[in-house]
Design a protein around this motif. Structure first.
Motif, PDB file in Angstrom:
ATOM      1  N   ASP A 125      11.791  -9.183  -2.712  1.00  0.00           N
ATOM      2  CA  ASP A 125      11.866  -9.492  -1.220  1.00  0.00           C
ATOM      3  C   ASP A 125      11.116  -8.341  -0.233  1.00  0.00           C
ATOM      4  OD1 ASP A 125      13.483  -7.413  -1.220  1.00  0.00           O
ATOM      5  OD2 ASP A 125      15.405  -8.523  -0.773  1.00  0.00           O
ATOM      6  N   PHE A 126      10.385  -7.406  -1.123  1.00  0.00           N
ATOM      7  CA  PHE A 126       9.488  -6.408  -0.654  1.00  0.00           C
ATOM      8  C   PHE A 126      10.130  -5.507   0.253  1.00  0.00           C
ATOM      9  CE2 PHE A 126       6.957 -10.317  -1.156  1.00  0.00           C
ATOM     10  CZ  PHE A 126       6.142  -9.955  -1.999  1.00  0.00           C
ATOM     11  N   ALA A 127      11.593  -5.006  -0.214  1.00  0.00           N
ATOM     12  CA  ALA A 127      12.251  -4.282   0.594  1.00  0.00           C
ATOM     13  C   ALA A 127      11.854  -2.879   0.127  1.00  0.00           C
ATOM     14  CB  ALA A 127      13.864  -4.421   0.165  1.00  0.00           C
ATOM     15  N   ASP A 128      12.045  -1.898   1.214  1.00  0.00           N
ATOM     16  CA  ASP A 128      11.580  -0.511   0.927  1.00  0.00           C
ATOM     17  C   ASP A 128      10.241  -0.257   0.386  1.00  0.00           C
ATOM     18  OD1 ASP A 128      14.378   0.239   1.441  1.00  0.00           O
ATOM     19  OD2 ASP A 128      14.884  -0.403  -0.735  1.00  0.00           O
ATOM     20  N   VAL A 129       9.234  -1.134   1.024  1.00  0.00           N
ATOM     21  CA  VAL A 129       7.997  -0.780   0.549  1.00  0.00           C
ATOM     22  C   VAL A 129       7.463   0.489   1.339  1.00  0.00           C
ATOM     23  CG1 VAL A 129       7.070  -2.307   2.675  1.00  0.00           C
ATOM     24  CG2 VAL A 129       5.710  -2.295   0.438  1.00  0.00           C
ATOM     25  N   SER A 130       6.561   1.188   0.508  1.00  0.00           N
ATOM     26  CA  SER A 130       5.678   2.181   1.054  1.00  0.00           C
ATOM     27  C   SER A 130       4.766   1.857   1.998  1.00  0.00           C
ATOM     28  CB  SER A 130       5.110   2.919  -0.234  1.00  0.00           C
ATOM     29  OG  SER A 130       4.253   3.953   0.327  1.00  0.00           O
ATOM     30  N   THR A 131       4.481   2.484   2.904  1.00  0.00           N
ATOM     31  CA  THR A 131       3.658   2.305   3.902  1.00  0.00           C
ATOM     32  C   THR A 131       2.749   3.565   4.071  1.00  0.00           C
ATOM     33  OG1 THR A 131       5.014   3.282   5.714  1.00  0.00           O
ATOM     34  CG2 THR A 131       5.036   1.059   5.422  1.00  0.00           C
ATOM     35  N   SER A 132       2.633   4.347   3.002  1.00  0.00           N
ATOM     36  CA  SER A 132       1.650   5.408   3.231  1.00  0.00           C
ATOM     37  C   SER A 132       0.209   4.818   2.787  1.00  0.00           C
ATOM     38  CB  SER A 132       1.964   6.328   2.090  1.00  0.00           C
ATOM     39  OG  SER A 132       1.902   5.877   0.747  1.00  0.00           O
ATOM     40  N   SER A 133       0.095   3.518   2.063  1.00  0.00           N
ATOM     41  CA  SER A 133      -1.041   2.861   2.021  1.00  0.00           C
ATOM     42  C   SER A 133      -0.823   1.313   2.011  1.00  0.00           C
ATOM     43  CB  SER A 133      -1.707   3.326   0.947  1.00  0.00           C
ATOM     44  OG  SER A 133      -1.010   2.841  -0.380  1.00  0.00           O
ATOM     45  N   VAL A 134      -1.841   0.542   2.053  1.00  0.00           N
ATOM     46  CA  VAL A 134      -1.653  -1.068   2.145  1.00  0.00           C
ATOM     47  C   VAL A 134      -1.146  -1.313   0.751  1.00  0.00           C
ATOM     48  CG1 VAL A 134      -2.430  -3.023   2.519  1.00  0.00           C
ATOM     49  CG2 VAL A 134      -3.593  -1.199   4.006  1.00  0.00           C
ATOM     50  N   THR A 186      -0.068  -9.978   7.428  1.00  0.00           N
ATOM     51  CA  THR A 186       1.113  -9.774   6.579  1.00  0.00           C
ATOM     52  C   THR A 186       0.869  -9.763   5.123  1.00  0.00           C
ATOM     53  OG1 THR A 186       2.647  -9.759   8.365  1.00  0.00           O
ATOM     54  CG2 THR A 186       3.460 -10.051   6.059  1.00  0.00           C
ATOM     55  N   ILE A 187       0.957  -9.020   4.255  1.00  0.00           N
ATOM     56  CA  ILE A 187       0.224  -9.026   2.790  1.00  0.00           C
ATOM     57  C   ILE A 187       1.683  -9.304   2.014  1.00  0.00           C
ATOM     58  CG2 ILE A 187      -0.748  -8.293   0.890  1.00  0.00           C
ATOM     59  CD1 ILE A 187      -2.544  -6.691   2.953  1.00  0.00           C
ATOM     60  N   LEU A 188       1.954 -10.584   1.479  1.00  0.00           N
ATOM     61  CA  LEU A 188       3.006 -10.752   0.657  1.00  0.00           C
ATOM     62  C   LEU A 188       2.655 -11.243  -0.820  1.00  0.00           C
ATOM     63  CD1 LEU A 188       5.128 -12.793   3.406  1.00  0.00           C
ATOM     64  CD2 LEU A 188       5.295 -10.343   2.671  1.00  0.00           C
ATOM     65  N   GLY A 189       3.695 -12.170  -1.362  1.00  0.00           N
ATOM     66  CA  GLY A 189       3.167 -12.362  -3.104  1.00  0.00           C
ATOM     67  C   GLY A 189       2.038 -13.430  -3.178  1.00  0.00           C
ATOM     68  N   ALA A 190       1.868 -13.427  -4.658  1.00  0.00           N
ATOM     69  CA  ALA A 190       0.786 -14.338  -4.988  1.00  0.00           C
ATOM     70  C   ALA A 190       0.983 -15.726  -4.335  1.00  0.00           C
ATOM     71  CB  ALA A 190       0.946 -14.426  -6.760  1.00  0.00           C
ATOM     72  N   ILE A 215      -5.635  -3.464  -0.126  1.00  0.00           N
ATOM     73  CA  ILE A 215      -4.842  -2.826  -0.960  1.00  0.00           C
ATOM     74  C   ILE A 215      -5.138  -1.403  -1.462  1.00  0.00           C
ATOM     75  CG2 ILE A 215      -3.705  -2.869  -3.360  1.00  0.00           C
ATOM     76  CD1 ILE A 215      -2.636  -4.926  -1.473  1.00  0.00           C
ATOM     77  N   SER A 216      -4.282  -0.547  -1.162  1.00  0.00           N
ATOM     78  CA  SER A 216      -4.306   1.089  -1.488  1.00  0.00           C
ATOM     79  C   SER A 216      -5.148   1.779  -0.539  1.00  0.00           C
ATOM     80  CB  SER A 216      -4.915   1.137  -3.039  1.00  0.00           C
ATOM     81  OG  SER A 216      -4.452   0.406  -4.071  1.00  0.00           O
ATOM     82  N   LYS A 217      -5.527   1.227   0.699  1.00  0.00           N
ATOM     83  CA  LYS A 217      -6.339   1.855   1.567  1.00  0.00           C
ATOM     84  C   LYS A 217      -5.205   2.245   2.645  1.00  0.00           C
ATOM     85  CE  LYS A 217     -11.069  -0.200   1.340  1.00  0.00           C
ATOM     86  NZ  LYS A 217     -10.817  -0.731   0.077  1.00  0.00           N
ATOM     87  N   SER A 218      -5.728   3.521   3.194  1.00  0.00           N
ATOM     88  CA  SER A 218      -4.726   4.006   4.358  1.00  0.00           C
ATOM     89  C   SER A 218      -5.290   3.786   5.862  1.00  0.00           C
ATOM     90  CB  SER A 218      -4.513   5.510   4.094  1.00  0.00           C
ATOM     91  OG  SER A 218      -4.278   5.788   2.498  1.00  0.00           O
ATOM     92  N   VAL A 219      -4.317   4.263   6.678  1.00  0.00           N
ATOM     93  CA  VAL A 219      -4.782   4.343   8.171  1.00  0.00           C
ATOM     94  C   VAL A 219      -6.074   5.040   8.461  1.00  0.00           C
ATOM     95  CG1 VAL A 219      -4.300   4.713  10.413  1.00  0.00           C
ATOM     96  CG2 VAL A 219      -2.528   3.744   8.785  1.00  0.00           C
ATOM     97  N   GLY A 220      -7.132   4.501   9.065  1.00  0.00           N
ATOM     98  CA  GLY A 220      -8.131   5.121   9.173  1.00  0.00           C
ATOM     99  C   GLY A 220      -9.487   4.921   8.170  1.00  0.00           C
ATOM    100  N   ASP A 221      -9.011   4.353   7.145  1.00  0.00           N
ATOM    101  CA  ASP A 221     -10.074   3.839   6.154  1.00  0.00           C
ATOM    102  C   ASP A 221     -10.784   2.519   6.808  1.00  0.00           C
ATOM    103  OD1 ASP A 221      -9.303   5.717   4.398  1.00  0.00           O
ATOM    104  OD2 ASP A 221      -8.340   4.443   3.108  1.00  0.00           O
ATOM    105  N   THR A 222     -12.195   2.467   6.283  1.00  0.00           N
ATOM    106  CA  THR A 222     -12.860   1.329   6.630  1.00  0.00           C
ATOM    107  C   THR A 222     -13.256   0.541   5.302  1.00  0.00           C
ATOM    108  OG1 THR A 222     -14.919   2.381   6.548  1.00  0.00           O
ATOM    109  CG2 THR A 222     -13.813   2.159   8.737  1.00  0.00           C
ATOM    110  N   PHE A 223     -13.462  -0.784   5.548  1.00  0.00           N
ATOM    111  CA  PHE A 223     -13.923  -1.686   4.326  1.00  0.00           C
ATOM    112  C   PHE A 223     -14.980  -2.799   4.916  1.00  0.00           C
ATOM    113  CE2 PHE A 223     -10.148  -3.534   5.908  1.00  0.00           C
ATOM    114  CZ  PHE A 223     -10.326  -5.113   5.899  1.00  0.00           C
ATOM    115  N   GLU A 224     -15.546  -3.312   4.213  1.00  0.00           N
ATOM    116  CA  GLU A 224     -16.439  -4.641   4.680  1.00  0.00           C
ATOM    117  C   GLU A 224     -16.031  -5.812   3.923  1.00  0.00           C
ATOM    118  OE1 GLU A 224     -20.426  -3.297   3.796  1.00  0.00           O
ATOM    119  OE2 GLU A 224     -20.429  -2.001   5.672  1.00  0.00           O
ATOM    120  N   MET A 225     -16.291  -6.760   4.680  1.00  0.00           N
ATOM    121  CA  MET A 225     -15.927  -8.285   4.080  1.00  0.00           C
ATOM    122  C   MET A 225     -17.144  -9.145   4.287  1.00  0.00           C
ATOM    123  SD  MET A 225     -13.404  -9.136   2.121  1.00  0.00           S
ATOM    124  CE  MET A 225     -13.360 -11.092   2.779  1.00  0.00           C
TER     125      MET A 225
END
Length: 213
Positions: A105-114, A134-138, A159-169
């Motif tokens: 149920d994704f309880a206690d998820v870490s928010t230090s990164s996505v 909102t990123i949830l299950g498969a 996934i695994s990126k943090s606040v302030g990071d950038t990415f391209e799509m």
């Protein structure tokens, strides 16, 4: 009636099997699948209906059609056999997915990164437009509500990126750049939050039930 015509008739009656026929059905990665309890129970219910209702009904249809004789020109028999292939293929896919699935149920998820279970605000930089995902299950996906699977292409970039990071799509043949503005625990309400594997096993029959085809 040729095989293509038979498949066309089957798809017209059962539109949901088009992906199975075309080979476009979602395939799972070799490692375990992280899934919400809600989606796991839905998938197990689909499996139960398949092995307890749809496949037995198809077996009866095959037997009835076989009784008409002359299988070479027996269109009902050919159609029922084609449906049998589709049903058994789906059964195998469900068994593979359910064997790999790990409910949460994704309880206690870490928010230090996505991570799966986080709610992420990003800014599309070319238009300075904020978007929330909102990123949830498969097996969780509701694009209109901003819910995406962690296996989706967009989530994989997050996934695994943090606040302030950038990415391209690349979207619609255009490369877009995003900035991650915030990460917080998801706010989605699950019907089966707090469920445990033993509870889920009690809710649906075991995978791998033998079916007479």
């Amino acid at each position: 009636m040729d095989k293509r015509s038979l498949l066309g008739r089957i798809v017209k009656i059962y539109p949901a099997i088009q992906a199975l026929i075309s080979g476009e059905a979602t395939t799972s990665e070799d490692r375990g699948l992280l899934v919400s309890w809600d989606s796991l129970l839905r998938r197990r219910s689909e499996y139960t209906e398949l092995v307890q209702k749809k496949i037995p009904e198809n077996s009866k249809e095959i037997a009835v059609a076989r009784s008409y004789g002359d299988l070479r020109e027996n269109h009902e028999y050919k159609a029922a056999k084609e449906m049998q292939k589709i049903l058994m293929k789906r059964k195998a896919e469900l068994e593979m997915d359910l064997t790999r699935a790990r409910g949460t149920d994704f309880a206690d998820v870490s928010t230090s990164s996505v991570n799966p279970g986080t709610r992420v605000r990003v800014k599309e930089l070319s238009q300075q437009k904020d978007e929330i995902y909102t990123i949830l299950g498969a097996w969780d996906s509701d694009p209109e509500s901003g819910i995406i699977s962690y296996l989706s292409p967009f989530a994989k970039n997050l996934i695994s990126k943090s606040v302030g990071d950038t990415f391209e799509m690349t979207q619609d043949h255009e490369v877009r750049k995003y900035l991650i503005e915030s990460i917080e625990p998801h706010q989605h309400t699950f019907k089966h939050a707090g469920l445990h594997e033993d509870d889920a096993e009690d809710a649906t029959p075991a995978v791998g039930q033998e079916v007479q085809a």
